[in-house]
Design a protein around this motif. Sequence first.
Motif, PDB file in Angstrom:
ATOM      1  N   LYS A 146       0.829  -1.203   0.000  1.00 15.20           N
ATOM      2  CA  LYS A 146       0.000   0.000   0.000  1.00 15.20           C
ATOM      3  C   LYS A 146       0.869   1.260   0.000  1.00 15.20           C
ATOM      4  O   LYS A 146       2.057   1.226   0.309  1.00 15.20           O
ATOM      5  CB  LYS A 146      -0.900   0.026   1.237  1.00 15.20           C
ATOM      6  N   SER A 147       0.198   2.374  -0.328  1.00 17.31           N
ATOM      7  CA  SER A 147       0.771   3.723  -0.198  1.00 17.31           C
ATOM      8  C   SER A 147       2.094   3.874  -0.948  1.00 17.31           C
ATOM      9  O   SER A 147       3.078   4.401  -0.414  1.00 17.31           O
ATOM     10  CB  SER A 147       0.969   4.088   1.279  1.00 17.31           C
ATOM     11  N   ASP A 185       4.429   0.556   1.857  1.00 21.91           N
ATOM     12  CA  ASP A 185       4.164  -0.198   3.077  1.00 21.91           C
ATOM     13  C   ASP A 185       3.806  -1.635   2.735  1.00 21.91           C
ATOM     14  O   ASP A 185       3.093  -1.893   1.751  1.00 21.91           O
ATOM     15  CB  ASP A 185       2.997   0.420   3.865  1.00 21.91           C
ATOM     16  N   LEU A 218       1.781  -4.597   4.412  1.00 28.17           N
ATOM     17  CA  LEU A 218       0.861  -4.887   5.506  1.00 28.17           C
ATOM     18  C   LEU A 218       0.992  -6.314   6.032  1.00 28.17           C
ATOM     19  O   LEU A 218       0.290  -6.684   6.984  1.00 28.17           O
ATOM     20  CB  LEU A 218      -0.586  -4.607   5.091  1.00 28.17           C
ATOM     21  N   THR A 255      -3.081  -0.758  12.562  1.00 25.74           N
ATOM     22  CA  THR A 255      -2.662  -1.591  11.441  1.00 25.74           C
ATOM     23  C   THR A 255      -1.141  -1.717  11.466  1.00 25.74           C
ATOM     24  O   THR A 255      -0.425  -0.721  11.341  1.00 25.74           O
ATOM     25  CB  THR A 255      -3.116  -0.990  10.100  1.00 25.74           C
ATOM     26  N   TYR A 257       2.427  -2.610   9.943  1.00 22.36           N
ATOM     27  CA  TYR A 257       3.022  -2.680   8.609  1.00 22.36           C
ATOM     28  C   TYR A 257       4.522  -2.419   8.706  1.00 22.36           C
ATOM     29  O   TYR A 257       5.030  -1.919   9.714  1.00 22.36           O
ATOM     30  CB  TYR A 257       2.364  -1.679   7.658  1.00 22.36           C
ATOM     31  N   SER A 300      -9.329  -1.065  14.334  1.00 22.63           N
ATOM     32  CA  SER A 300      -9.293  -0.457  13.010  1.00 22.63           C
ATOM     33  C   SER A 300     -10.199   0.765  12.976  1.00 22.63           C
ATOM     34  O   SER A 300     -11.011   0.978  13.877  1.00 22.63           O
ATOM     35  CB  SER A 300      -9.730  -1.467  11.934  1.00 22.63           C
ATOM     36  N   ASP A 323      -1.734   5.769  10.524  1.00 20.28           N
ATOM     37  CA  ASP A 323      -2.517   4.538  10.541  1.00 20.28           C
ATOM     38  C   ASP A 323      -3.285   4.375   9.232  1.00 20.28           C
ATOM     39  O   ASP A 323      -3.296   5.261   8.376  1.00 20.28           O
ATOM     40  CB  ASP A 323      -3.494   4.547  11.721  1.00 20.28           C
ATOM     41  N   TYR A 324      -3.936   3.224   9.095  1.00 24.85           N
ATOM     42  CA  TYR A 324      -4.772   2.921   7.935  1.00 24.85           C
ATOM     43  C   TYR A 324      -6.249   2.917   8.336  1.00 24.85           C
ATOM     44  O   TYR A 324      -6.586   2.678   9.503  1.00 24.85           O
ATOM     45  CB  TYR A 324      -4.394   1.571   7.331  1.00 24.85           C
ATOM     46  N   GLU A 376      -8.912   0.740   1.430  1.00 24.81           N
ATOM     47  CA  GLU A 376      -8.010   0.849   2.566  1.00 24.81           C
ATOM     48  C   GLU A 376      -6.905   1.845   2.235  1.00 24.81           C
ATOM     49  O   GLU A 376      -6.101   1.626   1.332  1.00 24.81           O
ATOM     50  CB  GLU A 376      -7.403  -0.518   2.894  1.00 24.81           C
ATOM     51  N   LEU A 377      -6.871   2.953   3.007  1.00 27.90           N
ATOM     52  CA  LEU A 377      -5.947   4.046   2.703  1.00 27.90           C
ATOM     53  C   LEU A 377      -5.266   4.535   3.972  1.00 27.90           C
ATOM     54  O   LEU A 377      -5.823   4.483   5.064  1.00 27.90           O
ATOM     55  CB  LEU A 377      -6.693   5.203   2.039  1.00 27.90           C
ATOM     56  N   LYS A 378      -4.063   5.038   3.804  1.00 30.47           N
ATOM     57  CA  LYS A 378      -3.272   5.555   4.911  1.00 30.47           C
ATOM     58  C   LYS A 378      -3.624   7.023   5.176  1.00 30.47           C
ATOM     59  O   LYS A 378      -4.042   7.743   4.270  1.00 30.47           O
ATOM     60  CB  LYS A 378      -1.783   5.421   4.557  1.00 30.47           C
TER      61      LYS A 378
END
Length: 418
Positions: free
Chosen positions: A36-37, A65, A67, A115, A117, A268, A309-310, A358-360
């Motif tokens: 991600k990201s 990242d 996860l 989350t 990572y 979460s 965080d996510y 799902e995003l940071k």
Amino acid sequence: MKFWTLLVSLFLCAYTSFSQPEDYEFIDYTYQDYIKSVKFHPAGLALGYPIIDLETNNTLKLSFDDLEYEVSNYFYKVVHCDADWTLSNLSELEYVDGFAESRIRSAEYSFNTFTAYTHYDLYLPNQDTRLTKSGNYLLIIYNEDDDELILTRRFMVVEPLLKISGDINAPVNVTKIRTHQEIDFRVNFEGIRLRNPQKEIRATVLQNGRWDNAVTDVPPMFVRLNELIYDYQGRINFAAGNEYRFFDIRDLRTLNNTVRNVERIENSYDVTLFNDRKRRNDPYLFRQDLNGNFVIDHRQNRQPDTQNDYAQVLFSLYSPAEYDGDVYIFGALTEWQLKEEFKMIYNDAVGAYVQKAELKEGFYNYAYVVKESGEELDIRDTEGSWFSTANEYLILMYYRPFGSRFDQLIGTYLLAFQ
């Protein structure tokens, strides 16, 4: 001595090339859903384009990242490409001083986040890899332990030999005057010997860094003394679109005018954005945006790479009826591609298209696009398209003199609509 050095280098290149996966495309793409990201830009310039200048030898930064959290044995590889993003005829020894392939050494665990990572950073060029030729390059990241492809990213190396100037104008076609932008530019090539400019020089134009709608392989229209003229009537046209929508999740503990609700569910976060509406019939309104990009940042004094965080972010687009085609969330957060995880689902109960992603924590631009079978992406109904939209255009000039084995990149120019 030189012979044995060359022999050892060839052996190492053959060995490392054998170990890395080969089933990749020459595009910006993330192949694993636990990655991600991903950001790739000049170090210290989060919204810059991934271009290395051979004169200044600036550095690019890749960050992402994982996860799955455990530190993995990630390697990178750089390959030289021609202007059309196919492999060039150069060997690694011809475009790299050092190694074209090496291990990513910078890895950090997330800290104080729900989350978990692992964050990775890679800088290019570095002590192992220094690029010596201009042109297009593809950066490949893979896991050496299982030969698993992780991601690919395009970047460019430029040797600035040209002077470029340009303008953004209204198209000549009256049906596109209010909705499109035409790019005209001039190139001074004084000091470069061109035998046949129509065949040796080609231009590529990108809108907001996008490759999906780039205008490529454009020869000069006219040649005057030491100047190339690109003044086509209709060839270098782009739908202007609208200023991008945005949302701000730089702090998941607070609400703002883009976030309706933040709910913490066990370990979460669930974020609900305000319901979006179509903008086709809205008047154009200038608003400073990131031209579809995003930044990973936080409002508090913390390290966003490892302390952000996510969250599961819920998008919704009000629509009284379904489209004939599919609706997607679109922008740099989707790698400028139609990805299944960003494909929206029509919910009759709320009369809207919805989807979670799902995003940071960060600040994001996005748009909604419609894709019908066999048709181009359509933004006319969801976003509207206005000539006054403040877009950026990146002009890339490729040069392949007679007898050369690869395409050089000898000029870049960033044109912004003010």
